[in-house]
Design a protein around this motif. Structure first.
Motif, short mmCIF file in Angstrom:
data_model
loop_
_atom_site.label_atom_id
_atom_site.label_comp_id
_atom_site.label_asym_id
_atom_site.label_seq_id
_atom_site.Cartn_x
_atom_site.Cartn_y
_atom_site.Cartn_z
N GLY A 88 4.28 -6.38 -2.08
CA GLY A 88 3.24 -5.82 -0.27
C GLY A 88 1.69 -6.15 -0.91
N ALA A 89 0.98 -6.43 0.47
CA ALA A 89 0.02 -6.34 0.66
C ALA A 89 -0.43 -6.28 1.77
N TYR A 90 -1.70 -5.95 1.86
CA TYR A 90 -2.16 -6.14 3.52
C TYR A 90 -3.72 -5.93 3.88
N TRP A 91 -5.12 -6.55 4.52
CA TRP A 91 -5.98 -5.60 4.52
C TRP A 91 -6.46 -5.11 5.58
N ALA A 92 -7.48 -4.22 4.73
CA ALA A 92 -8.16 -2.85 5.19
C ALA A 92 -9.71 -3.29 5.07
N ASN A 93 -9.87 -3.11 5.65
CA ASN A 93 -11.49 -3.40 5.70
C ASN A 93 -12.12 -3.63 5.49
#
Ligand code: KPL
Length: 288
Positions: free
Chosen positions: A123-128
């Motif tokens: 699981g991976a995502y972009w935040a800022n």
């Protein structure tokens, strides 16, 4: 160990995460983004640690030895075609996109290449602007006929070879058919679905259709409802990838998820009302 160079098509969260995992394994990665610009620098911010990799002297225009496809399902074929100058008949193409249908299209489009299918559960995502590695998972890859081609050398540790990749892809498809549209329709995190009274009934219908289509293709799946239930618990705090795309105004992968089941249902004469209902409900939301 022999250092391998991986071209990664799709510089989203998963593509970028894979680049860093490969670099951790002393391999090298060339990320190719939407503008088809190869990037040699990979940065990962993980639990306050910043890993920065800079690979020098890579020839971006040399044909790829290993090409990892990490695009959205609906872009697999067009994006791969757009970098045909990087593909030779020896390029090992590994399709890691979600959903079903594009893998078979890819094998047909590149009949002379070794084409492998894969399933990613990291699981991976972009935040800022930061890449958040939200959950450690696995990457299973395999050949559709179950056998490992002789032309495939040893692969880095971050890949697990699967002799039954097709079943793995079907199980993931069942999970995505159930969870992804429901999290968009209810605008909720995965785990919240467990608290809605009608979730089980809808999930049962969706899963039963997936199992019937798989069976008509000769694949007998275990009880997928239980698998969905387990994933809902394990990923309770996640926002599904489709919900993230929806909230970010991006195009959705559902044509290769529920859409695959509906299209196959039409082809095979199997009714798939629950999966069709998911597509209809989500497209109504998009039109609003
Ligand atoms: O694969 C996923 C996705 O979001 O696409 C699940 C397993 C549902 C996790 O969120």
């Amino acid at each position: 160990m022999h250092i391998l160079v991986f071209h990664i098509l799709g510089a989203g969260a998963i593509g970028t995460l894979l680049a860093t995992l490969l670099a951790d394994n002393t391999h090298q990665a060339i990320l190719i983004d939407r503008a088809r610009t190869p990037k040699f620098d990979v940065t990962r911010n993980r639990h306050d640690t910043v890993a920065h990799y800079r690979f020098k002297g890579l020839d971006e225009n040399r044909p790829a030895s290993h090409l990892l496809l990490c695009t959205k399902a609906q872009h697999v074929i067009t994006a791969t075609r757009s970098i045909e100058h990087l593909i030779s008949s020896d390029t090992i193409i590994i399709d890691l996109a979600n959903g079903m249908g594009h893998q078979q299209e890819l094998s047909t489009t590149y009949p002379h290449n070794p084409v492998l299918y894969g399933s990613v559960s990291h699981g991976a995502y972009w935040a800022n602007g930061k890449l958040i590695y939200a959950g450690e998972g696995e990457i299973h890859i395999g050949h559709p006929n179950g056998q490992r081609p002789e032309s495939i050398p040893t692969l880095p540790n971050c890949f697990l070879w699967s002799e039954n990749i097709i079943t793995k892809l079907w199980l993931k498809l069942a999970v995505n058919c159930a969870i992804n549209p429901l999290t968009v329709i209810n605008n909720c995190k995965n785990g919240e679905l467990l608290s809605y009274s009608d979730t089980q009934t809808i999930v049962d219908s969706i899963c039963s259709e997936v199992e019937q289509i798989a069976l008509r293709q000769g694949i007998s799946l275990p009880d997928t409802r239980q698998v969905v239930h387990q994933v809902l618990k394990n990923t309770a705090d996640n926002s599904s990838s489709t919900r993230q795309d929806y909230l970010n105004g991006k195009s959705l992968e559902l044509e290769y998820i529920n859409g695959y089941i509906v299209t196959e249902g039409t082809r095979l004469g199997v009714a798939t009302p629950a999966n069709r209902q998911m597509l209809t409900a989500v497209s109504k939301l998009i039109q609003k």
